[in-house]
Design an enzyme around this catalytic site. Structure first.
Site, PDB file in Angstrom:
ATOM      1  N   TYR A  95      52.707  68.602  70.798  1.00 45.01           N
ATOM      2  CA  TYR A  95      53.621  67.280  70.444  1.00 45.01           C
ATOM      3  C   TYR A  95      55.017  67.516  70.917  1.00 45.01           C
ATOM      4  CZ  TYR A  95      56.386  63.998  67.584  1.00 45.01           C
ATOM      5  OH  TYR A  95      56.979  63.213  67.076  1.00 45.01           O
ATOM      6  N   SER A 100      62.051  62.763  69.878  1.00 48.82           N
ATOM      7  CA  SER A 100      62.035  63.453  68.278  1.00 48.82           C
ATOM      8  C   SER A 100      63.127  64.664  68.582  1.00 48.82           C
ATOM      9  CB  SER A 100      60.443  63.969  68.077  1.00 48.82           C
ATOM     10  OG  SER A 100      60.526  64.670  67.040  1.00 48.82           O
TER      11      SER A 100
HETATM   12  N1  NAP Z   1      58.220  60.281  61.386  1.00 49.17           N
HETATM   13  C1  NAP Z   1      58.643  61.378  62.011  1.00 49.17           C
HETATM   14  O1  NAP Z   1      58.897  62.168  61.241  1.00 49.17           O
HETATM   15  C2  NAP Z   1      58.913  61.413  63.450  1.00 49.17           C
HETATM   16  C3  NAP Z   1      59.915  62.159  63.830  1.00 49.17           C
HETATM   17  C4  NAP Z   1      60.238  62.006  65.263  1.00 49.17           C
HETATM   18  C5  NAP Z   1      59.620  61.307  66.198  1.00 49.17           C
HETATM   19  N2  NAP Z   1      58.647  60.307  65.583  1.00 49.17           N
HETATM   20  C6  NAP Z   1      58.220  59.604  66.591  1.00 49.17           C
HETATM   21  O2  NAP Z   1      58.197  57.966  66.079  1.00 49.17           O
HETATM   22  C7  NAP Z   1      57.169  57.424  66.799  1.00 49.17           C
HETATM   23  C8  NAP Z   1      56.480  56.480  65.783  1.00 49.17           C
HETATM   24  O3  NAP Z   1      55.857  57.428  64.805  1.00 49.17           O
HETATM   25  P1  NAP Z   1      55.958  57.106  63.241  1.00 49.17           P
HETATM   26  O4  NAP Z   1      56.635  58.150  62.658  1.00 49.17           O
HETATM   27  O5  NAP Z   1      56.304  55.515  62.856  1.00 49.17           O
HETATM   28  O6  NAP Z   1      54.624  57.275  62.756  1.00 49.17           O
HETATM   29  P2  NAP Z   1      53.280  56.294  62.379  1.00 49.17           P
HETATM   30  O7  NAP Z   1      53.760  55.521  61.056  1.00 49.17           O
HETATM   31  O8  NAP Z   1      52.115  57.003  62.218  1.00 49.17           O
HETATM   32  O9  NAP Z   1      53.295  55.160  63.472  1.00 49.17           O
HETATM   33  C9  NAP Z   1      52.543  55.484  64.710  1.00 49.17           C
HETATM   34  C10 NAP Z   1      52.425  54.200  65.485  1.00 49.17           C
HETATM   35  O10 NAP Z   1      51.824  54.616  66.807  1.00 49.17           O
HETATM   36  C11 NAP Z   1      50.742  53.959  67.153  1.00 49.17           C
HETATM   37  N3  NAP Z   1      49.626  54.711  68.020  1.00 49.17           N
HETATM   38  C12 NAP Z   1      49.203  56.153  67.561  1.00 49.17           C
HETATM   39  N4  NAP Z   1      48.147  56.348  68.438  1.00 49.17           N
HETATM   40  C13 NAP Z   1      47.932  55.136  69.082  1.00 49.17           C
HETATM   41  C14 NAP Z   1      46.856  54.925  70.229  1.00 49.17           C
HETATM   42  N5  NAP Z   1      45.975  55.711  70.775  1.00 49.17           N
HETATM   43  N6  NAP Z   1      47.067  53.627  71.002  1.00 49.17           N
HETATM   44  C15 NAP Z   1      47.823  52.776  70.446  1.00 49.17           C
HETATM   45  N7  NAP Z   1      48.983  53.095  69.450  1.00 49.17           N
HETATM   46  C16 NAP Z   1      48.976  54.037  68.787  1.00 49.17           C
HETATM   47  C17 NAP Z   1      49.859  53.881  65.826  1.00 49.17           C
HETATM   48  O11 NAP Z   1      49.027  52.537  65.617  1.00 49.17           O
HETATM   49  P3  NAP Z   1      47.611  52.369  65.551  1.00 49.17           P
HETATM   50  O12 NAP Z   1      47.213  53.736  64.447  1.00 49.17           O
HETATM   51  O13 NAP Z   1      47.340  51.223  64.710  1.00 49.17           O
HETATM   52  O14 NAP Z   1      47.050  52.610  66.882  1.00 49.17           O
HETATM   53  C18 NAP Z   1      51.450  53.508  64.881  1.00 49.17           C
HETATM   54  O15 NAP Z   1      51.768  52.165  65.073  1.00 49.17           O
HETATM   55  C19 NAP Z   1      56.062  58.269  67.344  1.00 49.17           C
HETATM   56  O16 NAP Z   1      56.413  58.306  68.629  1.00 49.17           O
HETATM   57  C20 NAP Z   1      56.468  59.649  66.716  1.00 49.17           C
HETATM   58  O17 NAP Z   1      56.041  60.897  67.610  1.00 49.17           O
HETATM   59  C21 NAP Z   1      58.409  60.161  63.998  1.00 49.17           C
END
Ligand code: NAP
Length: 274
Positions: A169, A156
């Site tokens: 985080y 991130s």
């Molecule tokens: N969106 C942003 O602004 C942003 C910015 C920088 C980095 N990121 C990173 O991008 C990555 C993807 O996040 P996203 O933005 O796509 O958010 P998201 O839509 O909330 O997706 C997060 C994913 O992680 C899975 N997850 C969470 N906790 C889990 C657990 N205990 N066991 C297994 N799977 C788990 C969730 O699946 P389930 O809930 O079905 O388990 C979901 O598929 C993350 O690493 C996040 O930190 C996001």
């Protein structure tokens, strides 16, 4: 370099890619692009219904064979269970996308113990254990499928500086960035493409899960924009150790790296007020 340069193009056709956190957001974006490029997939997350619906969609659109494995990566022994399951099914993973992750907004003193623990368990421990378990296979795949083996760890822009009210985080993502860049170096010359993807605020379920209503003044990037950054990094002959999505985010990451830490944390502290 253009995308027509076949020697440099990341081509997972006929291989298998494992995506953690495939039930929403960036994980779904990775699944579509990897499927479009001809990879079979292992899709894992907790929400089985989402994974099954995605698998059906990918099969219809691209003829993808997906293996769906529901798993809570915060649970003790989850990664060992996943690795055993892959071995039992005879699945050899050539591309690993460690994408699962979450943050919880708020000061640490007010946070319940479970999400504090689970952020580290998912963002750091599970990512590390899965990388360690699958790395020998990824390196083997780089020999048999040159241009078709990759390790993408989703960090991130929060990785570049401390972020008050997202302290655990941001620290977890600093770890992901550091680990991945070190592995980029350790695997140089093997053909394995290694990169830490560093998105800025992106339109996914992240903010709903983080219990934060707004991403701040910068607005949200789309999943497609972030995927372009990820796959551009994989498509270059010299995949960079990290790839920041968006020009403004790249500038801010650079500024954080050259500014005094006290100044940086004061600025991010002010910006992260509700
Ligand atoms: N969106 C942003 O602004 C942003 C910015 C920088 C980095 N990121 C990173 O991008 C990555 C993807 O996040 P996203 O933005 O796509 O958010 P998201 O839509 O909330 O997706 C997060 C994913 O992680 C899975 N997850 C969470 N906790 C889990 C657990 N205990 N066991 C297994 N799977 C788990 C969730 O699946 P389930 O809930 O079905 O388990 C979901 O598929 C993350 O690493 C996040 O930190 C996001």
């Amino acid at each position: 370099m253009t995308r027509t340069d076949a020697a440099a193009y990341y081509n997972p056709m006929g291989t298998t890619a494992l995506i953690t956190g495939a039930s929403s957001g960036l994980g779904v974006g990775f699944a579509h692009e990897l499927a479009r490029r001809g990879a079979d997939l292992v899709l894992t997350a907790r929400r089985l219904d989402r994974l099954e619906a995605l698998a059906v969609d990918l099969a219809e659109k691209y003829g993808t064979v997906s293996t769906v494995i529901p798993l809570d990566l915060a649970a003790p022994g989850a990664v060992a269970e996943l690795v055993r399951d892959l071995a039992d099914r005879g699945i050899r993973v050539s591309t690993l996308v460690n994408n699962a992750g979450f943050g919880l907004f708020g000061s640490m003193v007010d946070a319940p113990a479970a999400p504090v623990h689970d952020q580290v368990a998912v963002n750091v421990q599970a990512l590390t254990d899965l990388t360690h378990a699958l790395l020998p296979g990824l390196l083997g795949a780089a020999l048999t499928h040159p241009q078709g083996a990759a390790l993408v760890n989703v960090a991130s822009t929060a990785a570049f500086q401390p972020v008050p009210r997202l302290a655990v985080y941001a620290a977890s993502k600093a770890y992901v960035l550091s680990l991945t860049e070190a592995l980029w170096y350790e695997t140089r010359g093997t053909g394995l493409k290694v990169t830490a993807l560093c998105p800025g605020p992106t339109e996914t379920e992240f903010y709903a899960v983080a219990q934060r209503s707004t991403a701040g003044p910068r607005g949200l990037a789309s999943v497609d924009e972030v995927m372009r950054t990820a796959f551009d990094a994989l498509d270059t002959p010299r995949t960079p150790p990290h790839a920041v999505s968006g020009g403004q985010n790249r500038l801010l990451a650079w500024l954080a790296s050259v500014s005094p830490r006290r100044t940086v944390v004061t600025v991010t502290g002010r910006l992260s007020r509700r």
